[in-house]
Design a protein around this motif. Structure first.
Motif, PDB file in Angstrom:
ATOM      1  N   PRO A  37       0.753  10.271  -4.490  1.00 15.92           N
ATOM      2  CA  PRO A  37       0.044  10.284  -3.309  1.00 15.92           C
ATOM      3  C   PRO A  37      -1.205  11.426  -3.302  1.00 15.92           C
ATOM      4  N   CYS A  58       0.738  -1.107   0.026  1.00 16.84           N
ATOM      5  CA  CYS A  58       0.017   0.064   0.015  1.00 16.84           C
ATOM      6  C   CYS A  58       1.050   1.183   0.011  1.00 16.84           C
ATOM      7  N   LEU A  94      -5.997   4.644  -0.112  1.00 17.64           N
ATOM      8  CA  LEU A  94      -6.248   5.155   1.298  1.00 17.64           C
ATOM      9  C   LEU A  94      -7.306   4.315   1.954  1.00 17.64           C
ATOM     10  N   LEU A 123       0.525   3.823  -2.974  1.00 20.18           N
ATOM     11  CA  LEU A 123       0.366   5.452  -2.609  1.00 20.18           C
ATOM     12  C   LEU A 123       1.515   6.135  -2.946  1.00 20.18           C
ATOM     13  N   ASP A 159      -4.191   9.736  -5.535  1.00 21.65           N
ATOM     14  CA  ASP A 159      -4.325   8.569  -5.222  1.00 21.65           C
ATOM     15  C   ASP A 159      -5.659   7.795  -6.289  1.00 21.65           C
TER      16      ASP A 159
END
Length: 559
Positions: A249, A241, A257, A245, A252
């Motif tokens: 980031p 993960c 998330l 991500l 996304d």
């Protein structure tokens, strides 16, 4: 962040790379399984779960089998320091010998000129030969020609989108080992194509989801995370993960998330989750996501920080009161009279938008088991009673502010959440997919809901537009994109209606589709076995009879 449509305020473009950095050793699920169950048990399970290699090697002579193993070991051996750090997928016995074909990675720049340079950007690209195969693959998908896709893999056994597509078909047949194997092969091809300066472990390399050639890497990683999590390797899933991500980031694109906190709780990484929330909340607006406000409160509770836990859980219940109802329903717990009489909880669901209901129920489906223990239920009950007192006093501004936020900030389900739902490999979660999403656009299972401003590195010839039954929802379109001649109506029509069809045609059609699915499963298994070791070039095997030249690796060293 998940999307601007799921936020109370716009997010900053800053990130903290060390939160996303990882170690290659933590990216191997076997290492986590060996810690839990012991090396001997895990190795035995791995041997039993690799029928492809067993069948392929059964008819091999010992000399040819050894030559094949040497060839595989040499081709998967990393030749640089960064390549060793990036080696998160190991070639398996029974896989076709890897030949690099047409998939490249190059440095790039952010497509958005206004975005700050917060990382090193890279981009996958196809050469002319790979573009030709990709166009052929897309034509076969549009024609629902699964045999054509198998033919591509027979000649090009590491073609990315064919592997993803066939993995989805195998998954629909409950053939999870084959589905997992195919996704790992796709990731292995990506791994072998990394640029020498690209690193998945440092958390500072970026890929743009808008670029079509990049999207398969995102999707393969997401599916890999799901499969690792199903094996109980939550820590490994959390590390992946971080990798996913770190690629994007801010946007996304697959809403990872929504999974991040789940695997952090499952792997007992409470301190990491708390730190992630504290450092990234302002940038990514995590407090606008139900899963974070509840999971962080649970993390504080399990870290024995009870004052902070109580404060955060009360705030979470004020922000998202409907989560309580969904959670109690999921755990088959009847609320007490105080909760039933409190309209703040009992009527909250009626005022929630479909988008908000979606992310709240996604959290409950995944995390309900974490709240069912006696201590956690007592923790929840005590704070629910505190919130009821707060509501009855009606002197807390948060009640009005959070209600207004719920009514204005969650108008529709963002596209990245829709992708997340489609890729989550759970029928229960897929049930949250809106029926009218994206204006009824046709999408592919290997690239669900592509961005409207997508960038494609090659031009595909015009083809006749495929007519799609408008009565199908998005999941029905997904099924049609996977299976040729598959009639979803045979599974949706009630049994009485089918029985009443002229000559029993409806029942016969449904039985035919079921038989087709079973036959398809067997043919895929046979196909995967056939393109394994038999794909190896005989001349290459003969060359491996000679001792390997150790000087080659030293001469190719690059730092």
């Amino acid at each position: 962040m998940v999307s601007n449509e799921l936020q109370a305020a716009p997010a900053s473009k800053e990130t903290t790379s060390d939160l996303f950095s990882t170690d290659t050793r933590l990216l191997n699920p076997l290492n986590e399984m060996k810690k839990k169950f012991g090396s001997s048990i895990v190795e035995q399970i791995e041997r039993e779960n690799n029928p492809t290699a067993q069948a392929a090697f059964a008819n091999m002579s010992a000399q040819r089998r050894r030559a094949y193993q040497i060839l595989q070991q040499q081709q998967q051996r990393p030749t640089t320091r960064i390549a060793k750090q990036n080696a998160f997928i190991t070639s398996k016995l029974g896989w076709p010998v890897y030949h690099k074909f047409g998939l490249l990675m190059k440095p790039s720049a952010p497509l958005n000129e206004t975005a700050p340079n917060t990382g090193n950007y890279f981009q996958f690209e196809y050469d002319k030969d790979y573009q030709r195969i990709q166009i052929q693959f897309l034509d076969f998908v549009d024609q629902h020609d699964l045999q054509g896709i198998m033919d591509i893999l027979r000649h090009y056994p590491y073609h990315i989108d064919s592997l993803i597509h066939l993995s989805d078909v195998s998954r629909m047949q409950d053939d999870t080992p084959t589905a997992v194997d195919l996704i790992e092969r796709a990731l292995y091809n990506f791994q072998q194509s990394f640029h020498p300066l690209f690193s998945i472990t440092r958390g500072e390399c970026r890929l743009e989801y808008r670029v079509q050639e990049n999207r398969s890497f995102f999707i393969s990683l997401f599916k890999h995370i799901i499969y690792i999590g199903e094996r109980g390797c939550s820590r490994t899933a959390l590390e992946f993960c971080k990798v996913l991500l770190s690629l994007d980031p801010i946007d996304d694109p697959l809403a990872i998330l929504l999974l991040f906190d789940y695997y952090a709780i499952r792997s007992d990484e409470y301190s990491y989750l708390i730190r992630f929330y504290i450092e990234q909340n302002q940038r990514l607006q995590l407090s606008g996501l139900p899963n974070y406000v509840f999971s962080v409160a649970l993390a504080y509770f399990r870290n024995s920080s009870y004052d902070q836990a109580n404060e955060l859980l009360q705030d979470a219940l004020l922000r998202f009161p409907s989560v309580l109802k969904y959670l109690l329903d999921k755990l088959s717990i009847r609320p007490d009279r105080a909760v039933e009489k409190c309209r703040f909880f009992s009527d909250s669901e009626r005022h929630d938008s479909n988008a908000l209901k979606c992310v709240q129920q996604l959290y409950v489906v995944r995390m309900a088991n974490e709240w069912k223990e006696k201590d956690e239920l007592e923790f929840l009950k005590n704070n629910v009673n505190q919130v009821i007192d707060i509501v009855e006093r009606n002197q807390d501004d948060r009640i009005t502010n959070y209600t207004k936020t719920r009514e204005t900030s969650y108008r529709r389900t963002p596209m990245n959440v829709c992708r997340h739902i489609v890729l989550s490999e759970s029928n229960e979660i897929r049930g949250f997919l809106p029926n009218d999403i994206d204006g009824g656009r046709t999408f592919y299972s290997f690239d669900p809901f592509p961005p409207r401003d997508s960038i494609v590195g090659f031009q595909r010839p015009e083809r006749p537009t495929l007519q799609v039954n408008n009565s199908y929802n998005s999941f029905g379109m997904l099924l049609r994109s996977l299976l040729p001649n598959f009639n979803l109506d045979n599974f949706l029509v009630a049994g009485d209606a089918q029985a009443g069809a002229v000559g029993g045609g409806g029942t016969a059609a449904a039985e035919n589709d079921v038989g087709m699915l079973q036959a398809l499963q067997e043919s895929i298994r046979d196909f995967i076995r056939d393109i394994g070791v038999t794909n190896t070039d005989e001349n290459q095997l003969q060359q491996q009879q000679q001792p390997p030249d150790d000087d080659d690796e030293n001469n190719q060293e690059f730092d």
